[in-house]
Design a protein around this motif. Sequence first.
Motif, PDB file in Angstrom:
ATOM      1  N   UNK A 275     -13.124  -1.459  13.436  1.00  0.00           N
ATOM      2  CA  UNK A 275     -11.444  -1.069  13.447  1.00  0.00           C
ATOM      3  C   UNK A 275     -10.726  -2.479  12.552  1.00  0.00           C
ATOM      4  N   UNK A 278     -11.208  -2.923   9.160  1.00  0.00           N
ATOM      5  CA  UNK A 278     -10.476  -1.929   8.337  1.00  0.00           C
ATOM      6  C   UNK A 278      -9.179  -2.079   8.326  1.00  0.00           C
ATOM      7  N   UNK A 279      -8.512  -2.425   9.376  1.00  0.00           N
ATOM      8  CA  UNK A 279      -7.108  -2.437   9.413  1.00  0.00           C
ATOM      9  C   UNK A 279      -6.932  -3.844   8.583  1.00  0.00           C
ATOM     10  N   UNK A 281      -8.585  -4.505   5.896  1.00  0.00           N
ATOM     11  CA  UNK A 281      -8.846  -4.162   4.726  1.00  0.00           C
ATOM     12  C   UNK A 281      -7.344  -3.381   4.263  1.00  0.00           C
ATOM     13  N   UNK A 282      -7.067  -2.443   5.110  1.00  0.00           N
ATOM     14  CA  UNK A 282      -5.898  -1.503   4.852  1.00  0.00           C
ATOM     15  C   UNK A 282      -4.776  -2.294   4.653  1.00  0.00           C
ATOM     16  N   UNK A 283      -4.351  -3.296   5.478  1.00  0.00           N
ATOM     17  CA  UNK A 283      -3.071  -3.896   5.130  1.00  0.00           C
ATOM     18  C   UNK A 283      -3.120  -4.789   3.765  1.00  0.00           C
ATOM     19  N   UNK A 284      -4.261  -5.510   3.723  1.00  0.00           N
ATOM     20  CA  UNK A 284      -4.353  -6.286   2.677  1.00  0.00           C
ATOM     21  C   UNK A 284      -4.483  -5.682   1.280  1.00  0.00           C
ATOM     22  N   UNK A 286      -3.418  -2.489   0.877  1.00  0.00           N
ATOM     23  CA  UNK A 286      -1.939  -2.188   0.253  1.00  0.00           C
ATOM     24  C   UNK A 286      -0.946  -3.297   0.023  1.00  0.00           C
ATOM     25  N   UNK A 287      -1.086  -4.494   0.509  1.00  0.00           N
ATOM     26  CA  UNK A 287      -0.456  -5.702   0.290  1.00  0.00           C
ATOM     27  C   UNK A 287      -0.723  -5.929  -1.599  1.00  0.00           C
ATOM     28  N   UNK A 289      -1.873  -3.976  -3.720  1.00  0.00           N
ATOM     29  CA  UNK A 289      -1.343  -3.064  -4.590  1.00  0.00           C
ATOM     30  C   UNK A 289       0.266  -3.276  -4.681  1.00  0.00           C
ATOM     31  N   UNK A 290       0.818  -3.808  -3.588  1.00  0.00           N
ATOM     32  CA  UNK A 290       2.116  -3.877  -3.613  1.00  0.00           C
ATOM     33  C   UNK A 290       2.595  -5.187  -4.538  1.00  0.00           C
ATOM     34  N   UNK A 293       2.252  -3.937  -8.138  1.00  0.00           N
ATOM     35  CA  UNK A 293       3.529  -3.367  -8.504  1.00  0.00           C
ATOM     36  C   UNK A 293       4.466  -4.567  -8.797  1.00  0.00           C
TER      37      UNK A 293
ATOM     38  N   UNK B 384       4.036   1.377  -0.153  1.00  0.00           N
ATOM     39  CA  UNK B 384       3.152   0.682   0.611  1.00  0.00           C
ATOM     40  C   UNK B 384       3.068   1.420   2.181  1.00  0.00           C
ATOM     41  N   UNK B 387       0.671   4.204   1.515  1.00  0.00           N
ATOM     42  CA  UNK B 387      -0.652   3.765   1.277  1.00  0.00           C
ATOM     43  C   UNK B 387      -1.262   3.640   2.820  1.00  0.00           C
TER      44      UNK B 387
END
Lengths: 787, 531
Positions: A275, A278-279, A281-284, A286-287, A289-290, A293, B384, B387
């Motif tokens: 977990x 995964x968290x 990975x999720x945060x980073x 999305x970061x 991607x952000x 952008x 974000x 996401x």
Amino acid sequence: MRITYRVLLVGGIPITIAAAIALAAFVLLNEADRARSGAVLAGTIYRNLLSAGSARDDFLETTRGDRTQYYELFRTYTEQARFDLRRLAGIVRESQHVEAVDEAAGALQRYTEDMRRLLDVTGRNDQLVVSMAGRTDSLVGMTDEARERQHRSNADVVQSLAESDRKLRVAREIVDRAHEFSAAISAVQLFRATAEDAAPAVLTGSVRFSFEVGRMRSSGMRLSEALRAAERDESVRDLSRLLLAYEISMTPTPDAALSDQAPPSATEAGRRLTDWVERLIKINATEQRALHDQVAELLTYSVLSSETERATQEIAIEALKRSNRTTEALTARDANAVQRIYDESSNLGTIIATLPISPLIQTEMVDAVAQWRTGLATTIEGLTAQNRILREMDATTRRMIGRSRLLNETLTRDAERISDLVGRILILGAAVGLLLGSVTALAVARSITRPLSRLQQSMVELSQNTRSGLIADFDRRDELGDMARATNVFLTEIGRREQALRKSKERADAALAELQQAQTDLIQAEKLASLGQLVAGVAHEINTPLGIALTTSTLLGDESKRFAKAAESGKLQRSVLRRFMERMGEGTQLLFANLTRAADLVHSFKQVAADQASGERRQFVMDDWLHDLLTSLSPVLRKTKHEVAIDCPPGLNLDTYPGALGQVLTNLLTNALTHAYGEGDAGHLEIRVSEPSIDLVRIVFSDDGKGIPEADIGKAFDPFFTTGRSTGSTGLGLHIVYNLVTSRLQGHISLYSKVGKGTRFTIDIPKAVSDPSADAAPAQSRQFERA
Amino acid sequence: MRRATVGVLAGLMALSVGAARGDTFVYCSEGNPESLNPQAMTTSTAISAGRLFFNNLVEFVPGTTEIMPSLAESWEISDDGTEYTFYLRRDVPFQSNDLFTPSRAMNADDVIFSMHRQWKEDHPYHDVGESSYDYFKDMGMPELLESVEKVDDHTVRIRLSRPEAPFLADLAMPFNVVQSAEYAEQLIEAGTPEAFDKKPIGTGPFAFVDFQPDVSVRYRAFEDYWRGKQPIETLVFSITPNAAVRLTKLRAGECHLSAFPNPGDRDGIESDPSLELLTQEGLNIGYLGMNTQRPPFHDVRVRRAINLAIDKAAIIEAVYRGAGVAAKSAIPPTMWSYNDDIDPYPYDPAAAQQLMIEAGLAEGFDTDLWYIPVSRPYNPNGKRVAELIQYDLSRIGIRATLMSDEWPEYRAALQAGKPSMALYGWTGDNGDPDNFLHVLLGCTAARPGGNNIAKWCDAEYDDLVTQAKRVSDQREREKLYRAAQQIFHDQAPWVPLAHSIVLMAARSNVEGYKMDPLGRQPFEGVGLSDK
């Protein structure tokens, strides 16, 4: 007809004709002169108008700052033209000319007013050009500012990009490592799942399992490093804690393996670790991607920025281009060109508003363009107005110049015409005058010369004999008659005057004789007067001793009576007698002394008076004589405070006229007392006698009185010259002195005087006069010569 | 120095341009306004842009939710609370533009026009423009109003069908701006009524110059503004959706004020001496709305499962970065009547999975998830957040496809009920719980176009919030609102995500700017010092 008239006729005809010609010529020449000066004025006006026109052109052509100078020049020319026009108006008379001048003056008025308007309009246009340039400058300035800002911004963007990129790489690293780690965990879990049934001991003992756990551990280490690199210390701690927990949960403790109660179970610990990963990975992810952008946005922005910069630049260039074109068009005063620029720029504001320009300056740019266009519109109006004024001015100029040229030409022509006329009149008049004059002169000459030659003849005769009778032709009515009549009157008059002249000569001779008599009388009178003075002085001098003698004699008389009485009475005492005797002796002595004195006085007076009265020549001793003279004069001197000093060599014998000499000295003394001193002065007078040569005596009489003014010195010896007429002087005293010295005494007298110092008379006489009798008459006549 | 040089160069222009130069104020805003007519606005983006043209009868004292007189100088309220008489300020001039020059000052006709336009469907301007007057409707105005009458030129009487506690606050809201009846009339005569909302005319401090979507909205200070001309001559909203770009522009001096910087850039802003970070606890909420009228979201279990599946802590940590707190209710905790007794859904993917199974969705399902394209005060980075949610949902089998649109369209799509799931949020417009609980969740707003994007209509809940509008006793209202919040929690039409601290960044020479708890950008009285 009188000769005058005839001569007048002879001179008059040509003169009249000449005068008429002159008058006509004067009038005409005046006219011509006026026309000519009018023509000159018109020419000057013409030139000034041309100059004003070119000044106006220069005014338009020159740069803004120099306009005033040309405007002033224009004004100078037009002012001059206006002044000349006014003068011209005073000169021209013909209605056609007057009209032309009036018209020209009116046109000039309009011309200058137009110029005034042109100045205003041009001034406004100039200001517009300046403000337009100002707007362009400000546009360019704004662009520069924007570009500068953009440059800074770009640097900032690059920095932001670098930072984002770094973060991005960190995030990617974490995500990648986390994925690897996640895979490693999965491998461990998979191995455990497949070996579910195997005993934990077997499992843990398996080499393969050890390998998988080792792989997971090293993957965890790498993730841990990545997290540390990203300064995620908390995550690093979480990771090692969770990883450790998971590994421990998998390590079978004997008890745990038996009781199967090991909290947390390996599955639970594994799940937590999963977990967490995964968290992460999720945060980073999305970061990541952000950040992607963000990088994309920043890149877009930086592209947009350069577009903005370019657009701004283009606008500035466009503005500059239009500004230049506008300036050119304005310089060329091409309203149509400006209108074209105006039309072309109609959508410029909209373009600027839609272009990606920095909003900081976009509105101002739009505003600047709008203002620029407004200015342009105004300029078009201004230019149109300017061009209209110019056209009007040109028309006015043509009219004015035409008028002034016309005036110049017609006036010049008039002047020439009049000059020609004058020339012709002169020639014709001169010819006529000459002819007429010649004929008349001939006739008149004949009418004069004939009687004149008759008159001449008569006159010539008359000059040879005045009494030859009167001249004929006296009855003529002309000047010759007058001359004959005048000559006759003259002849008569000559006769009459001759007689009168003779009579008056006789009267003059008689008067002269009377005059001579009068003068002699006067001199005699003067002499008597001085004698009288002498007598008066003598009387006074004698009076005293005689008075004393009289009193004494009276006393003696009384004494003798008393003595006689005493003697009679018999009581005559000795003492009385002695006293009587003393008294008598004293009285007698007193009487004697006084009477002697009186006798002496009489003697000396007698001598002086005799000298004076007799005029006899004799021998005498000078110093005795001088003392006697002074004694006789003492009554006069005693009234004053003056002193008279005598310096005379003793025993000097003179053989001359003592009367005359006495009179000379008396007169000199009297003259000095009267004129040389003021009232109450104490003067010093001196009579010095010397012998400059064997036969000559010099007597110097001097005083220290006022002196004689230099102007009067020459006149001092003239008869009747006196400065003291008011006090009764006759002016004859010094004249007599002169006459006596030079004639009777045969000597010289000279006078030296200085004002304020005194006067000195120097008399040189011979010790013995030569021929006494021969001298008397010439002396008299000399007296008269001097008069 | 540069100014001085320009001034010298410009010579004659120094007065006109030179003076104007310093007075351009650029605000880097986060997005396009959906309209220039406040009657058609619901987002604070648009409200900030649109209300500068206008005034209301009454307005909020800046920085507070207190009412103060504006175009109405004074008013009287009848004892029964249903009749309001407003006495209008005299000699308030309207702006002018190339189409219109006002011949008269603002009067009662303008007030009546502005209300009737929204209210009366047969009003000539009702159908002009894109607006369906949703806010007006969401606020229940059509039912509330009984009549709007002109007593005389400067007196307006409004009769209500029932007493309405927050009525004055309603009038202070953006949709109740006063527009020019004369302008409307002239445009009809000219045959171009659509210009009415494209080139707005109001009595406000700034007049409209132009609007270029994605670029800027430009304003010019209204010379004759009745409160006095503004120190700023030209105001520009420079539309810049990306926070990093906004910050770059702010740093470069391209803008003076920047909306909603990334919370991650806080430290950088605070350490820059030329910048200033402004913060205010927002009267806001960011949430995930679920379309309750659409399966499977009509099932409360699914909605609860989603509530349980989303890791709010991760969102707060990753996106808000400390500038926000996790939300559990529909109103911010600082607002009165906040129900703190609500037990929030925990992050429990397992429980979520369980509920999904119960709902017969063990396999999960495919759906769409819309995210906000621009920074919002209540959500700094919608994408974000989406996401992260997408990731969380994937763990309970929900496969969400991320979708978005341009900001005005996004809002319109949401109000139309187009998305199944959508990120959205709200900043209170009048400080009253009604503005959240009724406007965002009431049945009135659930119609297509309404602000209730979950399209959730719960009779029990609606009764409570409708009743709360009518009572004036605040304690009574609070009780009703607390109960309503509990129902909201249980029925879970949203996933309440966070209440944010609103961040703004300004250049340090900005003067007179004060953040507004109601989320608008107040530019009245703002200026630039010579720094």
